[in-house]
Design a protein around this motif. Structure first.
Motif, PDB file in Angstrom:
ATOM      1  N   VAL A 115       0.859  -1.183   0.000  1.00  0.00           N
ATOM      2  CA  VAL A 115       0.000   0.000   0.000  1.00  0.00           C
ATOM      3  C   VAL A 115       0.897   1.234   0.000  1.00  0.00           C
ATOM      4  N   LEU A 116       0.755   2.052  -1.047  1.00  0.00           N
ATOM      5  CA  LEU A 116       1.482   3.304  -1.151  1.00  0.00           C
ATOM      6  C   LEU A 116       0.526   4.459  -0.909  1.00  0.00           C
ATOM      7  N   ARG A 117       0.971   5.428  -0.120  1.00  0.00           N
ATOM      8  CA  ARG A 117       0.150   6.631   0.123  1.00  0.00           C
ATOM      9  C   ARG A 117       0.800   7.822  -0.571  1.00  0.00           C
ATOM     10  N   ASP A 118       0.064   8.423  -1.490  1.00  0.00           N
ATOM     11  CA  ASP A 118       0.550   9.573  -2.241  1.00  0.00           C
ATOM     12  C   ASP A 118       0.747  10.754  -1.296  1.00  0.00           C
ATOM     13  N   SER A 119       1.955  11.321  -1.274  1.00  0.00           N
ATOM     14  CA  SER A 119       2.232  12.439  -0.368  1.00  0.00           C
ATOM     15  C   SER A 119       1.538  13.723  -0.802  1.00  0.00           C
ATOM     16  N   VAL A 120       1.044  13.765  -2.044  1.00  0.00           N
ATOM     17  CA  VAL A 120       0.357  14.962  -2.544  1.00  0.00           C
ATOM     18  C   VAL A 120      -1.120  14.952  -2.167  1.00  0.00           C
ATOM     19  N   THR A 121      -1.786  13.833  -2.397  1.00  0.00           N
ATOM     20  CA  THR A 121      -3.231  13.740  -2.167  1.00  0.00           C
ATOM     21  C   THR A 121      -3.593  12.923  -0.944  1.00  0.00           C
ATOM     22  N   VAL A 127      -0.506  -1.600  -4.698  1.00  0.00           N
ATOM     23  CA  VAL A 127       0.378  -1.823  -5.836  1.00  0.00           C
ATOM     24  C   VAL A 127       0.891  -3.265  -5.829  1.00  0.00           C
ATOM     25  N   HIS A 128       0.748  -3.919  -6.981  1.00  0.00           N
ATOM     26  CA  HIS A 128       1.191  -5.303  -7.131  1.00  0.00           C
ATOM     27  C   HIS A 128       2.618  -5.315  -7.681  1.00  0.00           C
ATOM     28  N   ASP A 129       3.574  -5.621  -6.820  1.00  0.00           N
ATOM     29  CA  ASP A 129       4.975  -5.705  -7.249  1.00  0.00           C
ATOM     30  C   ASP A 129       5.765  -6.418  -6.158  1.00  0.00           C
ATOM     31  N   ARG A 130       6.341  -7.554  -6.495  1.00  0.00           N
ATOM     32  CA  ARG A 130       7.034  -8.363  -5.495  1.00  0.00           C
ATOM     33  C   ARG A 130       8.306  -7.694  -5.003  1.00  0.00           C
ATOM     34  N   MET A 131       9.009  -6.979  -5.876  1.00  0.00           N
ATOM     35  CA  MET A 131      10.210  -6.279  -5.446  1.00  0.00           C
ATOM     36  C   MET A 131       9.863  -5.220  -4.406  1.00  0.00           C
ATOM     37  N   LEU A 132       8.807  -4.478  -4.640  1.00  0.00           N
ATOM     38  CA  LEU A 132       8.362  -3.461  -3.696  1.00  0.00           C
ATOM     39  C   LEU A 132       7.969  -4.092  -2.364  1.00  0.00           C
ATOM     40  N   ALA A 133       7.228  -5.193  -2.427  1.00  0.00           N
ATOM     41  CA  ALA A 133       6.747  -5.842  -1.207  1.00  0.00           C
ATOM     42  C   ALA A 133       7.883  -6.402  -0.361  1.00  0.00           C
ATOM     43  N   ARG A 149      -2.595   1.998 -13.671  1.00  0.00           N
ATOM     44  CA  ARG A 149      -3.655   1.023 -13.389  1.00  0.00           C
ATOM     45  C   ARG A 149      -4.187   0.438 -14.690  1.00  0.00           C
ATOM     46  N   VAL A 150      -4.331  -0.882 -14.699  1.00  0.00           N
ATOM     47  CA  VAL A 150      -4.981  -1.588 -15.792  1.00  0.00           C
ATOM     48  C   VAL A 150      -5.879  -2.656 -15.181  1.00  0.00           C
ATOM     49  N   ALA A 151      -7.137  -2.646 -15.563  1.00  0.00           N
ATOM     50  CA  ALA A 151      -8.095  -3.642 -15.061  1.00  0.00           C
ATOM     51  C   ALA A 151      -8.113  -3.680 -13.536  1.00  0.00           C
ATOM     52  N   ASP A 152      -8.203  -2.483 -12.929  1.00  0.00           N
ATOM     53  CA  ASP A 152      -8.312  -2.336 -11.473  1.00  0.00           C
ATOM     54  C   ASP A 152      -7.078  -2.810 -10.709  1.00  0.00           C
ATOM     55  N   GLU A 153      -5.938  -2.932 -11.374  1.00  0.00           N
ATOM     56  CA  GLU A 153      -4.714  -3.348 -10.699  1.00  0.00           C
ATOM     57  C   GLU A 153      -3.616  -2.324 -10.941  1.00  0.00           C
ATOM     58  N   TRP A 154      -3.073  -1.813  -9.852  1.00  0.00           N
ATOM     59  CA  TRP A 154      -1.968  -0.851  -9.938  1.00  0.00           C
ATOM     60  C   TRP A 154      -0.636  -1.586  -9.916  1.00  0.00           C
ATOM     61  N   ARG A 155       0.275  -1.140 -10.782  1.00  0.00           N
ATOM     62  CA  ARG A 155       1.636  -1.662 -10.818  1.00  0.00           C
ATOM     63  C   ARG A 155       2.602  -0.511 -11.081  1.00  0.00           C
ATOM     64  N   PHE A 156       3.901  -0.801 -10.931  1.00  0.00           N
ATOM     65  CA  PHE A 156       4.904   0.181 -11.337  1.00  0.00           C
ATOM     66  C   PHE A 156       4.859   0.334 -12.853  1.00  0.00           C
TER      67      PHE A 156
END
Length: 218
Positions: A115-121, A127-133, A149-156
């Motif tokens: 889960v990433l929180r945008d510092s602006v909004t 976000v689906h990414d194993r390296m990030l996790a 986002r594509v098909a309701d899935e966020w990625r890098f």
């Protein structure tokens, strides 16, 4: 009836081809993009007689990401958006991508999601990414990354990740009405100048030293 086009993630090779179309198809325009980037960032590597291979790679990766996603060809049309007109299957990717600084709120190593929180909004994005996790260093501080986002899935969406190991705690979460971030074409190049620029405010901080390791892990 207009047939709906299925949406998908573009392959890395496709994104590279989009840039190559500009480089070889419109070399003058490509040169303009390079000059704009160099003028805005003024990379510190360009001020050294013998910059390292890592520094050169960093600059090239940052330029490629900016040119692909943010370089204005005219009337707000970027190379990626122009490509999406020709191939509507990547429209959602092109229309939702954005760069920002995020707090890493949660990391689920087993499921490969964070889960990433945008510092602006202060919106949260799963976000689906194993390296990030799995990257526990990013649990503290701010992470500059591009997501889509594509098909309701966020990625890098990009390959440049700029991590600042600061002690600023996350602000409270704010619900969004549309679940989309703010597409600010200046956000990425501004942050790159702060990190890689000869006069960047983070030029002599730990952020610069972490940069190569983080980009190499992407």
């Amino acid at each position: 009836m207009v047939e709906q086009v299925g949406q998908r993630w573009p392959e890395d090779e496709e994104l590279e081809e989009i840039l190559m179309d500009i480089k070889f198809g419109s070399p003058n325009l490509f040169d303009v993009s390079r000059l704009i980037f160099e003028d805005a960032v003024d990379p510190d590597a360009y001020h050294k007689q013998t910059p390292s291979a890592g520094e050169i790679m960093q600059c090239n990766m940052a330029f490629s990401e900016w040119a692909l996603f943010d370089f204005d060809l005219g009337a707000g049309m970027t190379p990626l958006r122009r490509a999406a007109r020709k191939d509507p299957s990547i429209e959602e990717f092109a229309n939702t991508q954005f760069y920002s600084l995020f707090w890493v709120i949660r990391q689920d190593r087993e499921r490969g999601i964070s889960v990433l929180r945008d510092s602006v909004t202060c919106e949260d994005f799963v976000v689906h990414d194993r390296m990030l996790a799995r990257n526990t260093r990013w649990a503290k501080g701010l992470l500059g990354s591009r997501i889509a986002r594509v098909a309701d899935e966020w990625r890098f969406a990009g390959q440049v990740h700029l991590h600042d190991n600061n002690d600023i705690p996350p602000l409270p979460h704010v619900e969004s009405t549309d679940g989309l971030g703010i597409q600010d074409p200046e956000a990425f190049i501004t942050h790159v100048e702060q990190v890689m620029g000869h006069h960047g405010i983070y030029h002599d901080t730990v952020l610069e030293h972490v940069l190569l390791d983080d980009m190499g892990a992407a």
